[in-house]
Design a protein around this motif. Structure first.
Motif, PDB file in Angstrom:
ATOM      1  N   PRO A 142       0.826  -1.200   0.000  1.00 11.02           N
ATOM      2  CA  PRO A 142       0.000   0.000   0.000  1.00 11.02           C
ATOM      3  C   PRO A 142       0.863   1.253   0.000  1.00 11.02           C
ATOM      4  CG  PRO A 142      -0.129  -1.128   2.115  1.00 11.02           C
ATOM      5  CD  PRO A 142       0.705  -1.979   1.207  1.00 11.02           C
ATOM      6  N   THR A 143       0.618   2.102  -0.938  1.00 14.22           N
ATOM      7  CA  THR A 143       1.279   3.400  -1.025  1.00 14.22           C
ATOM      8  C   THR A 143       0.234   4.409  -1.483  1.00 14.22           C
ATOM      9  OG1 THR A 143       1.962   2.970  -3.294  1.00 14.22           O
ATOM     10  CG2 THR A 143       3.573   2.472  -1.584  1.00 14.22           C
ATOM     11  N   THR A 144       0.585   5.648  -1.477  1.00 13.06           N
ATOM     12  CA  THR A 144      -0.322   6.698  -1.911  1.00 13.06           C
ATOM     13  C   THR A 144      -0.468   6.665  -3.428  1.00 13.06           C
ATOM     14  OG1 THR A 144       0.410   8.043  -0.055  1.00 13.06           O
ATOM     15  CG2 THR A 144      -0.718   9.183  -1.844  1.00 13.06           C
ATOM     16  N   THR A 145      -1.695   6.767  -3.896  1.00 11.75           N
ATOM     17  CA  THR A 145      -1.953   6.814  -5.332  1.00 11.75           C
ATOM     18  C   THR A 145      -1.299   8.063  -5.905  1.00 11.75           C
ATOM     19  OG1 THR A 145      -4.076   5.724  -4.990  1.00 11.75           O
ATOM     20  CG2 THR A 145      -3.766   6.847  -7.094  1.00 11.75           C
ATOM     21  N   PRO A 146      -0.483   7.920  -6.964  1.00 12.59           N
ATOM     22  CA  PRO A 146       0.198   9.090  -7.522  1.00 12.59           C
ATOM     23  C   PRO A 146      -0.782  10.039  -8.210  1.00 12.59           C
ATOM     24  CG  PRO A 146       0.609   7.153  -8.879  1.00 12.59           C
ATOM     25  CD  PRO A 146      -0.151   6.690  -7.678  1.00 12.59           C
ATOM     26  N   THR A 147      -0.534  11.327  -8.059  1.00 14.92           N
ATOM     27  CA  THR A 147      -1.330  12.338  -8.745  1.00 14.92           C
ATOM     28  C   THR A 147      -0.429  13.191  -9.627  1.00 14.92           C
ATOM     29  OG1 THR A 147      -1.115  13.897  -6.907  1.00 14.92           O
ATOM     30  CG2 THR A 147      -3.077  12.472  -6.914  1.00 14.92           C
ATOM     31  N   VAL A 148      -1.068  13.860 -10.557  1.00 16.14           N
ATOM     32  CA  VAL A 148      -0.383  14.743 -11.496  1.00 16.14           C
ATOM     33  C   VAL A 148      -1.068  16.101 -11.420  1.00 16.14           C
ATOM     34  CG1 VAL A 148       0.066  15.158 -13.944  1.00 16.14           C
ATOM     35  CG2 VAL A 148       0.210  12.845 -13.041  1.00 16.14           C
ATOM     36  N   THR A 149      -0.283  17.170 -11.394  1.00 13.88           N
ATOM     37  CA  THR A 149      -0.832  18.518 -11.427  1.00 13.88           C
ATOM     38  C   THR A 149      -0.402  19.179 -12.723  1.00 13.88           C
ATOM     39  OG1 THR A 149      -0.802  18.702  -9.022  1.00 13.88           O
ATOM     40  CG2 THR A 149      -0.888  20.762 -10.260  1.00 13.88           C
ATOM     41  N   GLY A 150      -1.355  19.795 -13.387  1.00 14.47           N
ATOM     42  CA  GLY A 150      -1.052  20.461 -14.643  1.00 14.47           C
ATOM     43  C   GLY A 150      -2.090  21.517 -14.958  1.00 14.47           C
ATOM     44  N   THR A 151      -1.965  22.071 -16.149  1.00 18.19           N
ATOM     45  CA  THR A 151      -2.878  23.099 -16.616  1.00 18.19           C
ATOM     46  C   THR A 151      -3.635  22.570 -17.829  1.00 18.19           C
ATOM     47  OG1 THR A 151      -1.337  24.802 -15.887  1.00 18.19           O
ATOM     48  CG2 THR A 151      -3.030  25.487 -17.450  1.00 18.19           C
ATOM     49  N   VAL A 152      -4.944  22.788 -17.836  1.00 21.91           N
ATOM     50  CA  VAL A 152      -5.757  22.373 -18.977  1.00 21.91           C
ATOM     51  C   VAL A 152      -5.418  23.298 -20.148  1.00 21.91           C
ATOM     52  CG1 VAL A 152      -8.103  22.104 -19.867  1.00 21.91           C
ATOM     53  CG2 VAL A 152      -7.591  21.532 -17.477  1.00 21.91           C
ATOM     54  N   GLU A 153      -4.828  22.716 -21.181  1.00 24.41           N
ATOM     55  CA  GLU A 153      -4.447  23.513 -22.356  1.00 24.41           C
ATOM     56  C   GLU A 153      -5.589  23.609 -23.356  1.00 24.41           C
ATOM     57  OE1 GLU A 153      -1.241  22.441 -25.423  1.00 24.41           O
ATOM     58  OE2 GLU A 153      -0.317  23.895 -24.064  1.00 24.41           O
ATOM     59  N   SER A 154      -6.325  22.522 -23.515  1.00 19.02           N
ATOM     60  CA  SER A 154      -7.490  22.546 -24.397  1.00 19.02           C
ATOM     61  C   SER A 154      -8.422  21.409 -24.023  1.00 19.02           C
ATOM     62  CB  SER A 154      -7.082  22.444 -25.871  1.00 19.02           C
ATOM     63  OG  SER A 154      -6.519  21.183 -26.144  1.00 19.02           O
ATOM     64  N   ILE A 155      -9.663  21.546 -24.483  1.00 19.79           N
ATOM     65  CA  ILE A 155     -10.676  20.538 -24.226  1.00 19.79           C
ATOM     66  C   ILE A 155     -11.360  20.242 -25.558  1.00 19.79           C
ATOM     67  CG2 ILE A 155     -12.768  19.982 -22.948  1.00 19.79           C
ATOM     68  CD1 ILE A 155     -11.929  22.318 -21.034  1.00 19.79           C
ATOM     69  N   GLY A 156     -11.402  18.956 -25.889  1.00 23.67           N
ATOM     70  CA  GLY A 156     -12.093  18.535 -27.099  1.00 23.67           C
ATOM     71  C   GLY A 156     -13.336  17.760 -26.741  1.00 23.67           C
ATOM     72  N   GLU A 157     -13.917  17.095 -27.749  1.00 23.37           N
ATOM     73  CA  GLU A 157     -15.147  16.339 -27.529  1.00 23.37           C
ATOM     74  C   GLU A 157     -14.960  15.262 -26.468  1.00 23.37           C
ATOM     75  OE1 GLU A 157     -17.893  13.894 -30.442  1.00 23.37           O
ATOM     76  OE2 GLU A 157     -17.378  15.887 -31.206  1.00 23.37           O
ATOM     77  N   GLN A 158     -13.883  14.503 -26.543  1.00 23.39           N
ATOM     78  CA  GLN A 158     -13.610  13.466 -25.544  1.00 23.39           C
ATOM     79  C   GLN A 158     -12.141  13.474 -25.136  1.00 23.39           C
ATOM     80  OE1 GLN A 158     -15.016   9.695 -27.027  1.00 23.39           O
ATOM     81  NE2 GLN A 158     -17.112  10.211 -26.551  1.00 23.39           N
ATOM     82  N   THR A 159     -11.496  14.635 -25.267  1.00 19.11           N
ATOM     83  CA  THR A 159     -10.074  14.725 -24.954  1.00 19.11           C
ATOM     84  C   THR A 159      -9.779  15.982 -24.156  1.00 19.11           C
ATOM     85  OG1 THR A 159      -9.526  13.594 -27.017  1.00 19.11           O
ATOM     86  CG2 THR A 159      -7.746  14.753 -25.932  1.00 19.11           C
ATOM     87  N   LEU A 160      -8.942  15.793 -23.166  1.00 19.66           N
ATOM     88  CA  LEU A 160      -8.435  16.884 -22.352  1.00 19.66           C
ATOM     89  C   LEU A 160      -6.929  16.921 -22.611  1.00 19.66           C
ATOM     90  CD1 LEU A 160      -8.591  18.717 -19.678  1.00 19.66           C
ATOM     91  CD2 LEU A 160      -8.015  16.611 -18.503  1.00 19.66           C
ATOM     92  N   VAL A 161      -6.380  18.082 -22.973  1.00 15.41           N
ATOM     93  CA  VAL A 161      -4.929  18.197 -23.136  1.00 15.41           C
ATOM     94  C   VAL A 161      -4.389  18.826 -21.862  1.00 15.41           C
ATOM     95  CG1 VAL A 161      -3.033  19.168 -24.478  1.00 15.41           C
ATOM     96  CG2 VAL A 161      -5.104  18.376 -25.643  1.00 15.41           C
ATOM     97  N   LEU A 162      -3.544  18.051 -21.168  1.00 10.52           N
ATOM     98  CA  LEU A 162      -2.988  18.475 -19.890  1.00 10.52           C
ATOM     99  C   LEU A 162      -1.522  18.837 -20.070  1.00 10.52           C
ATOM    100  CD1 LEU A 162      -3.729  18.753 -16.859  1.00 10.52           C
ATOM    101  CD2 LEU A 162      -2.825  16.442 -16.566  1.00 10.52           C
ATOM    102  N   LYS A 163      -1.193  20.092 -19.790  1.00 15.45           N
ATOM    103  CA  LYS A 163       0.185  20.589 -19.880  1.00 15.45           C
ATOM    104  C   LYS A 163       0.821  20.435 -18.499  1.00 15.45           C
ATOM    105  CE  LYS A 163       2.731  24.825 -20.714  1.00 15.45           C
ATOM    106  NZ  LYS A 163       2.646  26.267 -20.963  1.00 15.45           N
ATOM    107  N   LEU A 164       1.945  19.705 -18.447  1.00 13.37           N
ATOM    108  CA  LEU A 164       2.619  19.487 -17.166  1.00 13.37           C
ATOM    109  C   LEU A 164       3.706  20.540 -16.966  1.00 13.37           C
ATOM    110  CD1 LEU A 164       2.900  15.593 -17.124  1.00 13.37           C
ATOM    111  CD2 LEU A 164       1.034  17.077 -16.376  1.00 13.37           C
ATOM    112  N   PRO A 165       3.680  21.258 -15.839  1.00 13.40           N
ATOM    113  CA  PRO A 165       4.635  22.341 -15.607  1.00 13.40           C
ATOM    114  C   PRO A 165       6.077  21.833 -15.529  1.00 13.40           C
ATOM    115  CG  PRO A 165       3.403  21.859 -13.609  1.00 13.40           C
ATOM    116  CD  PRO A 165       2.807  21.023 -14.698  1.00 13.40           C
ATOM    117  N   GLY A 166       6.982  22.645 -16.066  1.00 11.46           N
ATOM    118  CA  GLY A 166       8.403  22.302 -16.016  1.00 11.46           C
ATOM    119  C   GLY A 166       8.803  21.238 -17.023  1.00 11.46           C
ATOM    120  N   THR A 167       7.879  20.841 -17.899  1.00 12.06           N
ATOM    121  CA  THR A 167       8.172  19.829 -18.914  1.00 12.06           C
ATOM    122  C   THR A 167       7.574  20.277 -20.242  1.00 12.06           C
ATOM    123  OG1 THR A 167       6.136  18.512 -18.774  1.00 12.06           O
ATOM    124  CG2 THR A 167       7.847  18.041 -17.134  1.00 12.06           C
ATOM    125  N   ASP A 168       7.852  19.526 -21.289  1.00 11.52           N
ATOM    126  CA  ASP A 168       7.223  19.763 -22.582  1.00 11.52           C
ATOM    127  C   ASP A 168       5.983  18.890 -22.769  1.00 11.52           C
ATOM    128  OD1 ASP A 168       9.068  21.668 -23.417  1.00 11.52           O
ATOM    129  OD2 ASP A 168      10.434  20.161 -24.222  1.00 11.52           O
TER     130      ASP A 168
END
Length: 144
Positions: A10-36
């Protein structure tokens, strides 16, 4: 299992923090800070996002076949698009939920496909695998 690796526990479930760059019909584009990284993910049902919104959540994917590899870097390919190939280190998981937590740059929750199971892998192992289409993003409440 590798001799030096610890069993998944048992460990903590990993999470990701980012910024929503765009939203499509069934797609979310997530921009991760400090990376490309611009991860194209399927938003969890009932989720509502706004472009430019900072979000924290869990990225879940199904692995086609997970191979233990002796060495290498951590990555998600491609950098822009839906995750197709991942390599990273096992950081934990849940045998009960059949989940393996992999640090591949971002932390991911991976479900192996039969005949493989989460219990086949151990903390500390480096794994490499193809990702089945449909990786999801489920938002979580950020700590206050």
């Amino acid at each position: 299992m590798a001799d030096a690796a610890a069993p998944i526990g048992p460990t903590t479930t990993p999470t990701v923090t980012g910024t929503v760059e765009s939203i499509g019909e069934q797609t979310l584009v997530l921009k991760l800070p400090g990376t490309d990284y611009r991860l194209h993910l399927v938003p969890a049902e009932g989720s509502a996002f706004g472009v430019g919104q900072r979000v924290t959540g869990v990225v879940r994917a199904h692995a086609q076949r997970m191979d233990v590899v002796p060495a290498g870097g951590r990555y998600v390919e491609p950098v822009f698009g839906r995750p197709r190939r991942v390599q990273g280190r096992v950081t934990g998981g849940s045998v009960q939920r059949d989940e393996v937590y992999v640090k591949a740059g971002p932390g991911l929750v991976i479900q192996p496909m039969a005949p493989q199971r989460a219990g086949d892998f151990a903390v500390g192992q480096m794994v490499s695998f193809d990702v089945k289409r449909g990786a999801t993003f489920t938002p979580v409440d950020e700590p206050a």
